[in-house]
Write an enzyme that holds these catalytic residues in place. Structure first.
Site: not given
Length: 351
Positions: A58, A91, A125-126, A189
């Protein structure tokens, strides 16, 4: 772009959706709790209390990994690494023995989110920082987290750590970060997940206009702001290092490859060869994440074998522009035991 688990299909740093005009939009509502020197949010800076959960795949999490290493916080803030892929729920710690994080004892990062916010509905999220004693997530506000490592954790920086967010340059750093995030970090993105030809064309133009602007800025200076590495360089690097392996083809950012943009390619190599940058990059995990997880873009899940990585080690010639990578500081020491990237996932495999 969201399924009924509450997790975005494209989740890495926030939920996402495509608006009626076909434009990709990132949900930037994060857990805003901060870890500060005075503990004003209830979470004071304390060595060993917190665990940074990241993934080398990421780009947003990779910023934190780089900054933690540059500042010498490895013994103060432990690092848990999720695998490069995730399912609809979360995750996962599939890189660890038994599929569990050895410090937190959990299989999924989702467990730390739910420990603090039962039924948390936004993206899991990370990067995220978890309070080890309670097992609860503290924050996933990646933009604020990296700045706080520079400003709130100073008592635990290594003695010769660089100044990544110096007060006298903060206004300029913030402005550069703003346009780089909008047009480049998030811009790739916006190209890759555009829902219409028109939205894609707009995002494509903004991306390459900004890359041209960055090339012009960096043609005569070694770093983005000032004469040493700052937060701004870290934020741009994590997108540039993914450009040819992922964004050029997978996200249709294909006017040029990074290797065909001479100034940015030399700048990226300069940073890659600087301790703390390239030694945190795992190209195989990067490719696996994007090509396997994004089945709406790559239905087969086939991961490309290329590109050739050997050029990352070529001389860059940027020393002629002056500047000192670490200012009055010094490079970080060797990578901590257990945190090295497998050599076969790096350009060094070709040597």
């Amino acid at each position: 772009m969201r399924d009924d688990s509450g997790m975005s299909k494209t989740n890495d740093a926030g939920g996402t959706y495509v608006n009626p005009g076909g434009e990709f939009t990132r949900d930037q509502r994060y857990i805003a709790t901060r870890i500060t020197a005075d503990g004003r949010d209830g979470y004071p800076v304390e060595p060993g209390r917190y665990r940074l959960v990241a993934s080398r795949a990421c780009p947003w999490a990779s910023r934190m990994v780089i900054i933690r290493r540059l500042l010498g916080l490895e013994d103060v803030l432990s690092l848990g690494l999720a695998g490069p892929t995730h399912d609809k729920r979360s995750w996962t710690f599939d890189l660890d023995p038994g599929g569990r994080d050895p410090v937190l004892g959990i299989e999924r990062l989702q467990e730390a989110y739910f420990a603090r916010f039962p039924g948390y509905e936004r993206g899991i999220t990370v990067p995220a920082i978890v309070d080890v004693p309670t097992g609860q997530v503290v924050t996933n506000d990646y933009a604020r987290m990296s700045l706080d490592l520079s400003t709130e954790w100073t008592a635990y920086h290594r003695p010769d750590a660089p100044r990544l967010y110096p007060e006298e340059l903060r206004e300029e750093i913030d402005e550069v970060n703003r346009v780089v995030f909008t047009d480049v970090n998030n811009g790739v993105y916006r190209c890759g997940f555009a829902g219409s030809q028109e939205a894609y064309a707009r995002a494509y133009k903004r991306l390459f206009d900004r890359l041209d602007w960055l090339s012009a800025r960096l043609e005569g200076q070694r770093y983005l702001v000032g004469d040493s590495i700052t937060e701004a360089d870290v934020r741009l690097f994590t997108t540039l290092v993914r450009f040819d392996p992922v964004y050029h083809g997978h996200f249709k950012c294909n006017r040029q490859k990074l290797t065909e943009m001479p100034v940015l390619w030399a700048y990226a190599r300069d940073l890659f060869q600087t301790p703390g940058f390239g030694d945190t990059v795992d190209f195989e995990q990067i490719k696996e994440h994007y090509y396997v997880v994004h089945r709406d873009i790559n239905p087969t899940g086939i991961v490309p074998i290329g590109p050739d990585l050997s050029g990352w080690l070529d001389p860059h010639g940027r020393e002629s522009l002056g500047g000192r990578p670490f200012g009055n500081g010094a490079p970080p020491g060797p990578v901590s035991a257990g945190e090295t990237v497998p050599v076969e996932h790096t350009p060094y495999a070709a040597i």
